[in-house]
Design a protein around this motif. Structure first.
Motif, short mmCIF file in Angstrom:
data_model
loop_
_atom_site.label_atom_id
_atom_site.label_comp_id
_atom_site.label_asym_id
_atom_site.label_seq_id
_atom_site.Cartn_x
_atom_site.Cartn_y
_atom_site.Cartn_z
N THR A 29 42.68 47.89 37.74
CA THR A 29 43.97 48.35 37.25
C THR A 29 45.05 47.52 37.93
N ALA A 30 46.27 47.64 37.45
CA ALA A 30 47.39 46.95 38.08
C ALA A 30 47.54 47.40 39.52
N SER A 31 47.29 48.68 39.77
CA SER A 31 47.36 49.21 41.14
C SER A 31 46.31 48.57 42.03
N ASP A 32 45.08 48.39 41.48
CA ASP A 32 44.02 47.72 42.23
C ASP A 32 44.46 46.31 42.64
N VAL A 33 45.01 45.58 41.68
CA VAL A 33 45.42 44.20 41.92
C VAL A 33 46.46 44.14 43.04
N LYS A 34 47.44 45.04 42.97
CA LYS A 34 48.48 45.06 44.00
C LYS A 34 47.88 45.34 45.37
N GLU A 35 47.00 46.33 45.45
CA GLU A 35 46.39 46.67 46.74
C GLU A 35 45.56 45.52 47.29
N ILE A 36 44.77 44.90 46.40
CA ILE A 36 43.91 43.79 46.83
C ILE A 36 44.75 42.62 47.36
N TYR A 37 45.79 42.26 46.62
CA TYR A 37 46.59 41.12 47.05
C TYR A 37 47.46 41.44 48.26
N ASP A 38 47.86 42.70 48.42
CA ASP A 38 48.57 43.08 49.65
C ASP A 38 47.66 42.88 50.86
N LEU A 68 45.46 39.59 55.53
CA LEU A 68 44.28 39.01 56.17
C LEU A 68 44.28 37.48 56.12
N GLU A 69 44.65 36.91 54.98
CA GLU A 69 44.62 35.46 54.87
C GLU A 69 45.80 34.82 55.59
N GLY A 70 46.95 35.51 55.59
CA GLY A 70 48.08 34.99 56.36
C GLY A 70 47.74 34.95 57.84
N ASP A 71 47.10 36.00 58.33
CA ASP A 71 46.70 36.04 59.74
C ASP A 71 45.60 35.03 60.03
N ALA A 72 44.64 34.89 59.09
CA ALA A 72 43.52 33.96 59.31
C ALA A 72 44.01 32.53 59.45
N ILE A 73 44.92 32.12 58.56
CA ILE A 73 45.37 30.72 58.64
C ILE A 73 46.29 30.53 59.85
N ARG A 120 34.05 38.60 60.65
CA ARG A 120 34.20 39.82 59.83
C ARG A 120 35.42 39.72 58.94
N GLN A 121 36.49 39.17 59.48
CA GLN A 121 37.71 39.01 58.69
C GLN A 121 37.46 38.07 57.51
N LEU A 122 36.75 36.98 57.75
CA LEU A 122 36.45 36.04 56.68
C LEU A 122 35.56 36.67 55.62
N LYS A 123 34.65 37.53 56.05
CA LYS A 123 33.78 38.21 55.09
C LYS A 123 34.58 39.15 54.20
N VAL A 124 35.51 39.89 54.79
CA VAL A 124 36.34 40.81 54.00
C VAL A 124 37.22 40.02 53.03
N ILE A 125 37.75 38.89 53.49
CA ILE A 125 38.56 38.04 52.61
C ILE A 125 37.73 37.60 51.40
N ALA A 126 36.50 37.19 51.64
CA ALA A 126 35.62 36.75 50.54
C ALA A 126 35.34 37.89 49.58
N GLU A 127 35.13 39.10 50.11
CA GLU A 127 34.85 40.25 49.25
C GLU A 127 36.06 40.63 48.41
N LEU A 128 37.25 40.58 49.01
CA LEU A 128 38.47 40.90 48.25
C LEU A 128 38.69 39.86 47.14
N ARG A 129 38.44 38.60 47.48
CA ARG A 129 38.59 37.55 46.47
C ARG A 129 37.63 37.79 45.31
#
Length: 213
Positions: A74-83, A88-93, A143-152
């Motif tokens: 749903t649109a709500s899912d997309v917003k939550e995932i990208y938030d 996570l990706e901002g912190d990772a880089i 673990r952070q990289l794994k979660v990033i991959a799962e969200l993607r």
């Protein structure tokens, strides 16, 4: 015995994941455990484990009377995932930039050049994942990289329908170039802010696809 079981379930999970990513299995499609086990030539036990794995990743929903169904975003899912991805990706880089070696940066530069090659349009999704993975690779948190991959993976089925997007949309390559330049000079804050802005651009495109059905 346990090692073989895990290996079989993981292999089947990867195949099912690819079927979802490629659109062979679409949102709302039901996965019939018995039929899939016969198709893959395995018992229902590793098939059940593979389905459970994809359910944990958010790709499938399990219902009492229907079994496993491909999750419909749903649109709500997309917003939550990208938030979450932005955090996570901002912190990772940010943390990775400080530890990047010249070889990794050079590999990212090569992938960036390949992303700009229109003849490789069919590989855009793969190259895009590799580009970001290289720049996050030194963050120091597996673990952070794994979660990033799962969200993607939860939104990638929509992104991969637009495999040529990075070729046809110059702004994406401009954003990649800016991120890469910040990494090249080890500007961690700049890399983080540009990565978040890049994810926001991708979110808007995926949101349009989801809302259009």
């Amino acid at each position: 015995m346990d090692t073989k079981f895990d290996s079989t379930a993981d292999t089947v999970a990867e195949s099912l994941r690819k079927m979802i990513m490629d659109g062979e299995l679409k949102g709302g499609d039901r996965l019939v455990e018995r039929n899939l086990a016969e198709r893959f030539g395995i018992s229902r036990i590793p098939m059940r484990e593979a389905i459970q794995q994809l359910e944990r990743e958010g790709l499938l929903d399990t219902f009492r009377n229907r079994g496993a169904v491909v999750h419909m975003l749903t649109a709500s899912d997309v917003k939550e995932i990208y938030d979450l991805r932005a955090l996570l990706e901002g912190d990772a880089i940010y943390r990775s930039v400080k530890r990047l070696d010249n070889e990794t940066v050079a590999r990212a530069e090569l992938v960036h050049r390949l992303l700009g090659d229109a003849s490789l349009a069919a590989r855009q999704g793969e190259l895009n994942r590799e580009f970001h993975a290289l720049l996050y690779s030194r963050c120091g948190n597996e673990r952070q990289l794994k979660v990033i991959a799962e969200l993607r993976s939860q939104v990638e089925r929509y992104e991969r329908l637009q495999d040529t997007l990075l070729v046809d949309t110059p702004s994406f390559q401009v954003e990649h170039k800016s991120i890469l330049q910040a990494c090249r000079v080890r500007n961690a804050r700049g890399a983080r802010s540009m990565t978040i802005a890049h994810l926001n651009s991708a979110r808007d495109i995926v949101m349009q696809l989801v809302e259009s059905g």
